[in-house]
Design a protein around this motif. Structure first.
Motif, PDB file in Angstrom:
ATOM      1  N   ASN A 162      39.739  82.152  25.195  1.00 16.80           N
ATOM      2  CA  ASN A 162      40.207  81.447  24.366  1.00 16.80           C
ATOM      3  C   ASN A 162      39.209  80.182  23.782  1.00 16.80           C
ATOM      4  O   ASN A 162      39.758  79.349  22.861  1.00 16.80           O
ATOM      5  CB  ASN A 162      41.845  80.513  24.830  1.00 16.80           C
ATOM      6  N   GLY A 163      38.133  80.138  24.233  1.00 13.07           N
ATOM      7  CA  GLY A 163      37.051  79.159  23.733  1.00 13.07           C
ATOM      8  C   GLY A 163      37.232  77.858  24.381  1.00 13.07           C
ATOM      9  O   GLY A 163      36.119  77.057  23.829  1.00 13.07           O
ATOM     10  N   ASN A 164      37.866  77.746  25.355  1.00 14.36           N
ATOM     11  CA  ASN A 164      37.915  76.218  25.986  1.00 14.36           C
ATOM     12  C   ASN A 164      36.476  76.059  26.702  1.00 14.36           C
ATOM     13  O   ASN A 164      36.240  74.994  26.973  1.00 14.36           O
ATOM     14  CB  ASN A 164      38.838  76.284  26.820  1.00 14.36           C
ATOM     15  N   ILE A 165      35.667  77.325  26.712  1.00 13.08           N
ATOM     16  CA  ILE A 165      34.599  77.249  27.460  1.00 13.08           C
ATOM     17  C   ILE A 165      33.553  76.329  26.869  1.00 13.08           C
ATOM     18  O   ILE A 165      32.778  75.553  27.376  1.00 13.08           O
ATOM     19  CB  ILE A 165      34.137  78.751  27.484  1.00 13.08           C
ATOM     20  N   SER A 166      33.860  76.077  25.418  1.00  9.18           N
ATOM     21  CA  SER A 166      32.906  75.355  24.821  1.00  9.18           C
ATOM     22  C   SER A 166      33.107  73.768  25.357  1.00  9.18           C
ATOM     23  O   SER A 166      31.830  73.078  25.134  1.00  9.18           O
ATOM     24  CB  SER A 166      33.393  75.054  23.298  1.00  9.18           C
ATOM     25  N   TYR A 167      34.218  73.388  25.782  1.00  7.92           N
ATOM     26  CA  TYR A 167      34.146  72.016  26.227  1.00  7.92           C
ATOM     27  C   TYR A 167      33.349  72.012  27.826  1.00  7.92           C
ATOM     28  O   TYR A 167      32.560  70.895  27.872  1.00  7.92           O
ATOM     29  CB  TYR A 167      35.661  71.674  26.926  1.00  7.92           C
ATOM     30  N   GLU A 168      33.410  73.025  28.519  1.00  8.19           N
ATOM     31  CA  GLU A 168      32.513  72.930  29.687  1.00  8.19           C
ATOM     32  C   GLU A 168      31.154  72.942  29.335  1.00  8.19           C
ATOM     33  O   GLU A 168      30.251  72.439  29.987  1.00  8.19           O
ATOM     34  CB  GLU A 168      33.048  74.147  30.725  1.00  8.19           C
ATOM     35  N   LEU A 169      30.673  73.676  28.372  1.00  8.85           N
ATOM     36  CA  LEU A 169      29.336  73.722  27.890  1.00  8.85           C
ATOM     37  C   LEU A 169      28.829  72.381  27.577  1.00  8.85           C
ATOM     38  O   LEU A 169      27.659  72.149  27.443  1.00  8.85           O
ATOM     39  CB  LEU A 169      29.259  74.694  26.774  1.00  8.85           C
ATOM     40  N   CYS A 170      29.662  71.630  26.976  1.00 11.85           N
ATOM     41  CA  CYS A 170      29.225  70.148  26.686  1.00 11.85           C
ATOM     42  C   CYS A 170      28.759  69.179  27.587  1.00 11.85           C
ATOM     43  O   CYS A 170      28.141  68.230  27.425  1.00 11.85           O
ATOM     44  CB  CYS A 170      30.301  69.549  25.585  1.00 11.85           C
ATOM     45  N   ARG A 171      29.310  69.697  28.772  1.00  7.75           N
ATOM     46  CA  ARG A 171      29.007  68.761  29.962  1.00  7.75           C
ATOM     47  C   ARG A 171      27.553  68.940  30.509  1.00  7.75           C
ATOM     48  O   ARG A 171      27.202  70.074  30.467  1.00  7.75           O
ATOM     49  CB  ARG A 171      30.076  69.000  31.071  1.00  7.75           C
ATOM     50  N   PRO A 172      27.017  67.711  31.058  1.00  7.99           N
ATOM     51  CA  PRO A 172      25.679  68.007  31.463  1.00  7.99           C
ATOM     52  C   PRO A 172      25.635  68.681  32.844  1.00  7.99           C
ATOM     53  O   PRO A 172      25.007  67.975  33.675  1.00  7.99           O
ATOM     54  CB  PRO A 172      25.267  66.395  31.497  1.00  7.99           C
ATOM     55  N   ILE A 173      26.220  69.566  32.935  1.00 10.80           N
ATOM     56  CA  ILE A 173      26.078  70.216  34.296  1.00 10.80           C
ATOM     57  C   ILE A 173      25.871  71.699  34.114  1.00 10.80           C
ATOM     58  O   ILE A 173      25.981  72.316  32.840  1.00 10.80           O
ATOM     59  CB  ILE A 173      27.529  70.130  35.034  1.00 10.80           C
ATOM     60  N   ASP A 174      25.381  72.348  35.317  1.00  2.00           N
ATOM     61  CA  ASP A 174      25.174  73.867  35.007  1.00  2.00           C
ATOM     62  C   ASP A 174      26.260  74.610  35.197  1.00  2.00           C
ATOM     63  O   ASP A 174      27.184  74.446  36.403  1.00  2.00           O
ATOM     64  CB  ASP A 174      23.978  74.243  36.195  1.00  2.00           C
ATOM     65  N   ILE A 175      26.874  75.486  34.443  1.00  2.00           N
ATOM     66  CA  ILE A 175      28.224  76.375  34.405  1.00  2.00           C
ATOM     67  C   ILE A 175      28.140  77.045  35.749  1.00  2.00           C
ATOM     68  O   ILE A 175      29.124  77.068  36.499  1.00  2.00           O
ATOM     69  CB  ILE A 175      28.204  76.793  33.168  1.00  2.00           C
TER      70      ILE A 175
END
Lengths: 267, 257
Positions: free
Chosen positions: A87-100
């Motif tokens: 659903n694309g919520n992944i983009s929020y997680e990608l914005c964070r300064p962490i390694d996914i």
């Protein structure tokens, strides 16, 4: 590192909240364990000489399998991650300064460990009370007990690292259903979830023992009762470490490719 | 009945809208039970017999149980997801319609993907027929048919209990899986291999043995002729299940929106 640790803690405490679910799980697992042992007993009575492990060791194996189910079962993957990818919520997680990758790893760890912690104690307590040889035996030696814990964690890490590959595959396929089902079936069978690996026919067993799946629950559950010792044990632990490194490296590599190609569709 | 056929058609059409996903799920279903089959196969490579049953006998037993379960799961799937029907208020809509509630709940979901599992069960059964060397005659064919009917009724009954309990708890209960998935898992072997206690439990409490163990004995020439009528117990079991369902409805207060 600190952020992953706090992430782990957060998720861990969250996992501990689901107590009534754990209670239902415990009841199911105790029943499952008993039926499994009754089945092995029937085979034992049919032909004791063909039994590849002692009956006691098999029973302990079954009980540990039930107690630590959530550590090793491949279907215990996180639905939220698949949803986020779809659903694309992944983009929020990608914005964070962490390694996914690291974050998901910490998250899976927290999820599995918290669930296992809630469930393993009651199941183990009851299994100790079951009369010999059908109950859970004491570990063969202090050393085996120590190694049991180490290999247990190593095995859980290998399982998580494998599941990470499945998550990352979803970046490429979007629909996770197919990949997931195949992965779950393969892992379950070859890690000794249906029948312990020693029960496999000899030739198949030799190959299976080299696969990453054998580095999951197989090692620790057999170390505990002394079924795996000496040279074979050294080899198994080496393979665990080897596969853990390979799987993590593959996961991280694949993740990097996925991140380059990722397209977020829609808003 | 006409209404159910109508539901059936609609469900079938909607499943066919997503052909790729449908096929994949079927394959997945096949794979999951294939695991169990491989487990049985490996065990028999090592042990050859258990409690006097040969590999072929077990395949017969496993095949039939799996067919019963797949049929029940395909058609009674609506009960399985009943907790969501309750909590999203769908059930209120069902109640106001002048038709039988069970029929409507069943029509909500028919799981065609179970065909993957069914296919495997049929293959296993046929393989078992060849392997076990059973000499077929009319009573034995009837025995298999009765087993299938009774077993499907029994499993549907359990799904009905599963749904009925949702009236009291709203959530579906995980431990009910023991009765459904547990029975499928362990129904691969005739119940008596688990020992006397389990056998009597499965005869008098939840009549698994009536649809599985006793008729199987007749198939293998070890039991009396009247054993083939025991699967009727599966239908008898539906009575208390239905009672529980009625009790649930009478206590039902609307939930959800």
């Amino acid at each position: 590192m600190r952020k992953y640790v706090s992430f782990f803690k957060l998720r861990f405490v969250m996992g501990l909240q689901y107590r009534s679910a754990a209670l239902a799980g415990i009841a199911t697992q105790i029943f499952w364990g008993m039926m499994e042992i009754l089945m092995f007993r029937a085979f034992y009575e049919a032909d004791a000489a063909a039994f590849p492990m002692t009956l006691q060791a098999t029973c302990s194996y079954v009980w540990m399998q039930q107690a630590f189910l959530t550590l090793f079962m491949a279907w215990m993957m996180e639905g939220e991650i698949f949803e986020a990818i779809v659903n694309g919520n992944i983009s929020y997680e990608l914005c964070r300064p962490i390694d996914i990758y690291d974050m998901w790893f910490a998250r899976s760890m927290a999820n599995r460990f918290s669930k296992a912690l809630l469930r393993c104690v009651p199941v183990l307590l009851i299994s100790v009370l079951v009369r010999e040889p059908y109950g859970m035996a004491a570990p063969v030696s202090a050393q085996a007990f120590f190694l049991f814990w180490i290999t247990l964690f190593l095995g859980a890490f290998v399982t998580i690292a494998f599941c990470m590959l499945v998550y990352i595959c979803c970046f490429f396929t979007v629909s996770s259903v197919g990949v997931r089902m195949v992965a779950v079936s393969v892992v379950e069978f070859f890690q000794g979830g249906v029948i312990p690996i020693p029960f496999f026919p000899e030739k198949i067993r030799e190959i299976v023992e080299l696969l990453p799946f054998a580095a999951m629950q197989n090692v620790s559950f057999r170390v505990y009762s002394g079924d795996l010792a000496g040279k074979a044990l050294e080899k198994a632990v080496f393979l665990q470490v080897f596969w853990l490194i390979v799987l993590i490296a593959a996961g991280k590599g694949l993740n990097r490719i996925a991140m380059k190609k990722i397209v977020v569709q829609g808003g | 009945m006409v209404l159910y056929i109508h539901y059936f058609k609609i469900q079938f059409k909607s499943a066919m809208q997503y052909k790729g996903s449908f096929v994949l799920t079927c394959i997945g279903q096949f794979l999951v039970s294939f695991n169990v089959f491989l487990g049985v196969y490996f065990m028999f490579r090592r042990f050859h017999t258990v409690n006097g049953y040969t590999y072929g006998d077990i395949l017969l037993c496993f095949g039939i149980t799996l067919m019963e379960f797949s049929l029940a799961e395909a058609f009674a799937r609506g009960f399985d997801s009943f907790s969501s029907i309750l909590s999203n208020g769908m059930f209120d809509r069902i109640m106001v319609r002048p038709r039988n509630e069970i029929l409507q709940v069943l029509g909500q979901k028919i799981e065609f993907t179970r065909i993957g599992r069914m296919l495997q069960a049929v293959v296993m059964f046929l393989y078992g027929v060849g392997k076990s060397g059973v000499e077929w005659d009319a009573p034995k064919v009837f025995a298999v048919i009765f087993m299938l009917l009774g077993g499907t009724a029994l499993f549907s009954g359990i799904f009905l209990i599963y749904a009925a309990l949702c009236f009291f708890t709203t959530e579906s209960l995980e431990f009910m899986n023991i009765l459904t998935h547990g029975a499928r898992e362990y129904g691969k072997y005739p119940v008596n291999i688990y020992g006397k206690k389990v056998l009597s439990l499965c005869t008098f409490m939840i009549p698994y043995a009536l649809v599985q163990y006793y008729p199987l004995l007749y198939l293998l020439d070890r039991g009396n002729l009247w054993y083939i009528f025991l699967p009727a117990g599966g239908f008898l079991f539906l009575v208390p299940c239905y009672g529980l369902w009625r009790l649930g409805i009478s206590r039902y207060k609307s939930i959800g929106s």
